[in-house]
Structure formats: structure tokens, C-alpha cells
Design a protein around this motif. Structure first.
Motif, PDB file in Angstrom:
ATOM      1  N   ARG A 253       2.123  -1.570  10.781  1.00  0.00           N
ATOM      2  CA  ARG A 253       2.036  -2.542   9.689  1.00  0.00           C
ATOM      3  C   ARG A 253       3.344  -3.310   9.542  1.00  0.00           C
ATOM      4  O   ARG A 253       3.337  -4.495   9.215  1.00  0.00           O
ATOM      5  CB  ARG A 253       1.665  -1.840   8.381  1.00  0.00           C
ATOM      6  CG  ARG A 253       0.208  -1.334   8.402  1.00  0.00           C
ATOM      7  CD  ARG A 253      -0.192  -0.687   7.120  1.00  0.00           C
ATOM      8  NE  ARG A 253      -0.337  -1.709   6.120  1.00  0.00           N
ATOM      9  CZ  ARG A 253      -0.059  -1.545   4.825  1.00  0.00           C
ATOM     10  NH1 ARG A 253       0.344  -0.387   4.372  1.00  0.00           N
ATOM     11  NH2 ARG A 253      -0.226  -2.520   3.971  1.00  0.00           N
TER      12      ARG A 253
ATOM     13  N   THR B 223      -7.212   6.512   2.348  1.00  0.00           N
ATOM     14  CA  THR B 223      -7.987   5.740   3.313  1.00  0.00           C
ATOM     15  C   THR B 223      -8.204   6.556   4.585  1.00  0.00           C
ATOM     16  O   THR B 223      -9.307   6.597   5.132  1.00  0.00           O
ATOM     17  CB  THR B 223      -7.284   4.410   3.645  1.00  0.00           C
ATOM     18  OG1 THR B 223      -7.102   3.672   2.438  1.00  0.00           O
ATOM     19  CG2 THR B 223      -8.082   3.584   4.639  1.00  0.00           C
TER      20      THR B 223
ATOM     21  N   ILE C 241      -2.651   5.201   1.603  1.00  0.00           N
ATOM     22  CA  ILE C 241      -2.873   5.305   3.049  1.00  0.00           C
ATOM     23  C   ILE C 241      -3.563   6.631   3.365  1.00  0.00           C
ATOM     24  O   ILE C 241      -4.530   6.670   4.129  1.00  0.00           O
ATOM     25  CB  ILE C 241      -1.552   5.161   3.836  1.00  0.00           C
ATOM     26  CG1 ILE C 241      -1.001   3.736   3.681  1.00  0.00           C
ATOM     27  CG2 ILE C 241      -1.755   5.499   5.314  1.00  0.00           C
ATOM     28  CD1 ILE C 241       0.387   3.539   4.251  1.00  0.00           C
TER      29      ILE C 241
ATOM     30  N   ILE D  99       0.806   4.213  11.390  1.00  0.00           N
ATOM     31  CA  ILE D  99       0.250   3.152  10.543  1.00  0.00           C
ATOM     32  C   ILE D  99       1.371   2.327   9.922  1.00  0.00           C
ATOM     33  O   ILE D  99       1.346   1.098   9.948  1.00  0.00           O
ATOM     34  CB  ILE D  99      -0.668   3.745   9.455  1.00  0.00           C
ATOM     35  CG1 ILE D  99      -1.939   4.326  10.097  1.00  0.00           C
ATOM     36  CG2 ILE D  99      -1.015   2.697   8.400  1.00  0.00           C
ATOM     37  CD1 ILE D  99      -2.735   5.238   9.186  1.00  0.00           C
ATOM     38  N   GLU D 100       2.383   3.008   9.366  1.00  0.00           N
ATOM     39  CA  GLU D 100       3.493   2.299   8.733  1.00  0.00           C
ATOM     40  C   GLU D 100       4.273   1.481   9.750  1.00  0.00           C
ATOM     41  O   GLU D 100       4.670   0.338   9.487  1.00  0.00           O
ATOM     42  CB  GLU D 100       4.390   3.292   7.989  1.00  0.00           C
ATOM     43  CG  GLU D 100       3.713   3.851   6.752  1.00  0.00           C
ATOM     44  CD  GLU D 100       4.453   5.009   6.112  1.00  0.00           C
ATOM     45  OE1 GLU D 100       5.441   5.526   6.699  1.00  0.00           O
ATOM     46  OE2 GLU D 100       4.044   5.424   5.014  1.00  0.00           O
TER      47      GLU D 100
ATOM     48  N   MET E 202       0.844  -1.175   0.000  1.00  0.00           N
ATOM     49  CA  MET E 202       0.000   0.000   0.000  1.00  0.00           C
ATOM     50  C   MET E 202       0.894   1.245   0.000  1.00  0.00           C
ATOM     51  O   MET E 202       1.775   1.369   0.840  1.00  0.00           O
ATOM     52  CB  MET E 202      -0.906  -0.030   1.240  1.00  0.00           C
ATOM     53  CG  MET E 202      -1.922   1.080   1.290  1.00  0.00           C
ATOM     54  SD  MET E 202      -3.077   0.899   2.684  1.00  0.00           S
ATOM     55  CE  MET E 202      -4.525   0.354   1.819  1.00  0.00           C
TER      56      MET E 202
ATOM     57  N   PHE F  41      -6.744  -0.835   8.601  1.00  0.00           N
ATOM     58  CA  PHE F  41      -5.390  -1.279   8.272  1.00  0.00           C
ATOM     59  C   PHE F  41      -5.005  -2.594   8.955  1.00  0.00           C
ATOM     60  O   PHE F  41      -3.886  -3.077   8.784  1.00  0.00           O
ATOM     61  CB  PHE F  41      -4.373  -0.183   8.618  1.00  0.00           C
ATOM     62  CG  PHE F  41      -4.526   1.053   7.771  1.00  0.00           C
ATOM     63  CD1 PHE F  41      -4.032   1.091   6.477  1.00  0.00           C
ATOM     64  CD2 PHE F  41      -5.202   2.158   8.257  1.00  0.00           C
ATOM     65  CE1 PHE F  41      -4.185   2.218   5.695  1.00  0.00           C
ATOM     66  CE2 PHE F  41      -5.368   3.292   7.482  1.00  0.00           C
ATOM     67  CZ  PHE F  41      -4.860   3.322   6.190  1.00  0.00           C
TER      68      PHE F  41
ATOM     69  N   THR G  21      -9.152   3.398  12.174  1.00  0.00           N
ATOM     70  CA  THR G  21      -7.850   3.183  11.527  1.00  0.00           C
ATOM     71  C   THR G  21      -7.368   1.761  11.804  1.00  0.00           C
ATOM     72  O   THR G  21      -6.845   1.094  10.904  1.00  0.00           O
ATOM     73  CB  THR G  21      -6.828   4.223  12.034  1.00  0.00           C
ATOM     74  OG1 THR G  21      -7.302   5.534  11.698  1.00  0.00           O
ATOM     75  CG2 THR G  21      -5.456   4.013  11.412  1.00  0.00           C
ATOM     76  N   GLU G  22      -7.549   1.291  13.032  1.00  0.00           N
ATOM     77  CA  GLU G  22      -7.173  -0.089  13.361  1.00  0.00           C
ATOM     78  C   GLU G  22      -7.898  -1.068  12.447  1.00  0.00           C
ATOM     79  O   GLU G  22      -7.277  -1.982  11.890  1.00  0.00           O
ATOM     80  CB  GLU G  22      -7.529  -0.405  14.819  1.00  0.00           C
ATOM     81  CG  GLU G  22      -6.643   0.238  15.835  1.00  0.00           C
ATOM     82  CD  GLU G  22      -7.034  -0.112  17.262  1.00  0.00           C
ATOM     83  OE1 GLU G  22      -6.120  -0.171  18.108  1.00  0.00           O
ATOM     84  OE2 GLU G  22      -8.239  -0.333  17.539  1.00  0.00           O
TER      85      GLU G  22
END
Length: 84
Positions: free
Chosen positions: A81, A9, A6, A77-78, A1, A55, A51-52
Motif C-alpha cells: 500500500r 478485512t 486490516i 499489505i502495508e 486504514m 486492498f 487480498t490483492e
């Protein structure tokens, strides 16, 4: 992604909570959720939970407290992940 995906989203997640539509239209990495978009703190929790789900990550309380800008959200987020 990609980072752009991101952000797209993330935009769809925050859109229902935005009080300043003009700031939302120019959203970028430096956008502050509270100051610029005028999202209240209760809605920040909703954004973190959404967000949880979006992703497939888990955001701990410390990360949630840091998640005040688009740039911070991207970083979290990154980071989460990458830990999966």
C-alpha cells in the motif's frame, strides 16, 4: 486504514478457508495460516488473490511465499500500500 481494520478485512478473507475454527476465533498477529488455521497451500493462493482485490495491491510471488502468518500478511499489505 488502521491495523485493526486490516486484520478484520484479512479475517473475512481467510474465514472460508479455515479448517480450525477455534484457532480462527483467537486469531492474532502470530497466527500461522497453515499450522494454526490448517489452510492448505492451494487456498493460500486464493487468499493472496482476494487480498490483492480487497486492498487494491499486487502481491508478487516472493511476497506470496512469505505470506504464511497474519503478521507477514500485515507487513506485505502495508508495504504494498505504501508503494502505491
Amino acid at each position: 486504514m488502521t491495523q485493526t481494520e486490516i486484520i478484520d478485512t484479512l479475517k473475512s478473507i481467510v474465514k472460508p478457508y479455515v479448517q480450525n475454527q477455534q484457532a480462527f476465533e483467537t486469531l492474532d498477529e502470530k497466527t500461522d495460516f497453515v499450522k494454526d488455521l490448517q489452510i492448505n497451500s492451494a487456498n493460500l493462493v486464493d487468499i493472496a488473490l482476494d487480498t490483492e482485490d480487497a486492498f487494491g495491491i499486487e502481491i508478487d510471488n516472493e511476497s506470496m511465499q512469505r505470506m504464511l502468518t497474519v503478521e507477514a500478511a500485515l507487513s506485505i499489505i502495508e508495504e504494498k500500500r505504501a508503494q502505491k
